[in-house]
Design a protein around this motif. Structure first.
Motif, short mmCIF file in Angstrom:
data_model
loop_
_atom_site.label_atom_id
_atom_site.label_comp_id
_atom_site.label_asym_id
_atom_site.label_seq_id
_atom_site.Cartn_x
_atom_site.Cartn_y
_atom_site.Cartn_z
N ALA A 127 0.83 -1.21 0.00
CA ALA A 127 0.00 0.00 0.00
C ALA A 127 0.86 1.26 0.00
O ALA A 127 0.59 2.23 -0.73
CB ALA A 127 -0.92 0.00 1.21
N ALA A 133 -5.54 1.19 -1.57
CA ALA A 133 -6.69 0.86 -0.72
C ALA A 133 -6.89 -0.65 -0.65
O ALA A 133 -7.16 -1.20 0.43
CB ALA A 133 -7.95 1.54 -1.25
N ARG A 156 -4.26 -2.01 1.68
CA ARG A 156 -4.54 -1.69 3.09
C ARG A 156 -5.66 -2.57 3.64
O ARG A 156 -5.62 -3.00 4.79
CB ARG A 156 -4.89 -0.21 3.23
N ILE A 157 -6.67 -2.81 2.83
CA ILE A 157 -7.77 -3.67 3.26
C ILE A 157 -7.25 -5.09 3.55
O ILE A 157 -7.62 -5.71 4.55
CB ILE A 157 -8.88 -3.70 2.20
N LEU A 206 -12.31 -0.68 10.66
CA LEU A 206 -11.24 -0.16 9.81
C LEU A 206 -11.44 -0.56 8.36
O LEU A 206 -11.24 0.25 7.44
CB LEU A 206 -9.89 -0.68 10.32
N ARG A 250 -14.28 1.51 6.80
CA ARG A 250 -13.85 2.87 6.50
C ARG A 250 -13.00 2.90 5.22
O ARG A 250 -13.17 3.77 4.36
CB ARG A 250 -13.05 3.44 7.66
N GLU A 251 -12.09 1.93 5.10
CA GLU A 251 -11.23 1.88 3.92
C GLU A 251 -12.02 1.56 2.66
O GLU A 251 -11.74 2.09 1.57
CB GLU A 251 -10.13 0.84 4.13
N GLN A 277 -13.67 4.73 1.51
CA GLN A 277 -12.70 5.61 0.86
C GLN A 277 -12.35 5.10 -0.53
O GLN A 277 -12.20 5.88 -1.48
CB GLN A 277 -11.44 5.72 1.71
N LYS A 278 -12.27 3.79 -0.67
CA LYS A 278 -11.98 3.21 -1.98
C LYS A 278 -13.12 3.49 -2.96
O LYS A 278 -12.87 3.82 -4.13
CB LYS A 278 -11.77 1.70 -1.84
#
Length: 421
Positions: A105, A254, A257-258, A307, A310-311, A314-315
């Motif tokens: 990421a 993203a 990160r996920i 978390l 939220r990600e 955003q993605k």
């Protein structure tokens, strides 16, 4: 009035004699200057690299001191010290996706910041080019307005003599004075533009306070370069456009990160070496030990799910921004290509014909002036300057459109089959 003009001409001569004219290539070379826009983009890149280094350091070897000061009642009664001092060396072996996805990421964020920095440089080049052209056009506009004002002044001055002998009326004299004042106002506005356009160019080049005096006329050979059709250029733009690449990198970041967040539920395996000293001697205590530390998360509440949610949101936002950008790029590409075609096929032709007509009108006015038939030579000269200004505007506008097209395409355009070399 005459003293002001003499001072202005003297200043222009001294300025041109003291320094070489600034070329467009020299102006564009200042794109590497530490302009605030560039510094902001470079700072974003430095932050992204620091974040990547931080993520990569998760797997680094760690050495720390661990100590306890304590006391307790022994087997035979009485309180005794039970202090502990340890030096611990620990190296993560496997975290089953946590660190690798976090680094992936961070790598995507670095790529996005690098592309954003390149895009900032492209925008700076266009801005410098536009400000350079503004100075040239402001100078030409001032020259034309100055000529118009001179003609109006001479007409008003001659009219005063005719008024004194009763050849014209008071309203006619007032009208000529009003025409002169209007011309003077336009000339003063043009003079302000001459100054302000140079300041804007100096700021674009990041040379505040160092205003260029004289500029060299650019050649602009790219204005003759052919461009591809919309249908063939659109896929190229969608692939090469820096803003598209930035958002694509953000989407990839993203996803990584996920994956890293979901890996929080995976086990962790570390290697550990310990050197210890104890204040109480015991056969069950080791002064030196080595082993493997195994951690299996059993329950973490809703932290990971929150978390990830939220990600994911955003993605989805970044994905929507990417789709919106593609629509905007498609429109911008079409408008830019239409502008290029219009300037080449119609703008140039109309401007050239205007110049041709004004050149003919100027020659006629010069001949009539020499024969003392008319006194409109000054007006014809000013009209000729306006026609030349219009022609330059076409070429500058075309150069900027081609520069925007190149920036839209990531800095390069696809080669054309059979294009002129």
């Amino acid at each position: 009035m005459r003293e002001v003009w003499v001072a202005l001409l003297a200043w222009t001569w001294l300025a041109s004699a003291s320094a070489e004219p600034l070329t467009l290539e020299e102006a564009l070379a200042t794109v590497a200057a530490p302009h605030p826009d560039r510094q902001i983009a470079e700072s974003d890149l430095a932050l992204a690299r620091a974040d990547r280094d931080q993520m990569a350091s998760i797997q680094d070897f760690r050495l720390f001191l661990d100590g306890t000061l304590a006391g307790g009642e022994g087997e035979f009664g009485g309180w005794r010290a039970n202090n502990l001092g340890r030096i611990v060396a620990r190296k993560p072996l496997f975290d089953f996706g946590r660190s690798s996805q976090a680094v992936a990421a961070a790598d995507q964020n670095v790529a996005a910041s690098q592309t954003a920095l390149f895009h900032v440089q492209s925008l700076r080049r266009i801005d410098i080019m536009a400000r350079f052209f503004d100075v040239l056009l402001a100078d030409m506009q001032y020259a034309a307005d100055n000529e118009f004002m001179a003609v109006a002044y001479v007409s008003w001055e001659n009219a005063q003599d005719r008024f004194k002998v009763g050849k014209i009326s008071q309203p006619e004299l007032v009208k000529l004075e009003a025409d002169f004042q209007n011309s003077r106002e336009r000339r003063e506005a043009s003079l302000k533009q001459v100054r302000s356009s140079r300041q804007k160019l100096a700021h674009a080049m990041y040379r505040p306070g160092n205003l260029p005096t004289e500029l060299a006329e650019p050649d602009l050979p790219s204005n003759a370069s052919p461009v591809a059709e919309y249908e063939s250029l659109l896929p190229w733009v969608m692939e090469k456009n820096p803003r598209v690449q930035v958002l694509q990198s953000k989407l990839a970041a993203a996803d990584a990160r996920i994956a890293a967040m979901r890996a929080e539920a995976n086990p962790m395996l570390d290697a550990e070496v310990v050197g210890a000293d104890f204040s109480r001697i015991s056969n069950t205590r080791d002064n030196i030990s080595a082993g493997v530390v195994f951690l299996i998360p059993l329950y973490q509440g809703g932290r990971v799910d929150a978390l990830v949610a939220r990600e994911m949101a955003q993605k989805e936002r970044s994905a929507a921004e990417l789709e919106k950008l593609k629509l905007e790029l498609a429109d911008s590409l079409l408008l830019t290509l239409q502008e290029i075609e219009w300037l080449r096929s119609s703008g140039r032709v109309a401007a050239d014909k205007q110049i041709e007509y004004r050149d003919w009108a100027l020659e006629r006015s010069r001949a009539e002036y020499e024969l003392e038939l008319k006194t409109n030579l000054g007006t014809s000269m000013a009209d000729t300057q306006v026609a030349a200004l219009r022609r330059k505007q076409v070429e500058y506008q075309l150069a900027l459109a081609l520069a925007r097209l190149e920036a839209m395409s990531g800095g390069s355009l696809p080669s054309l089959e059979g294009a002129a070399k």
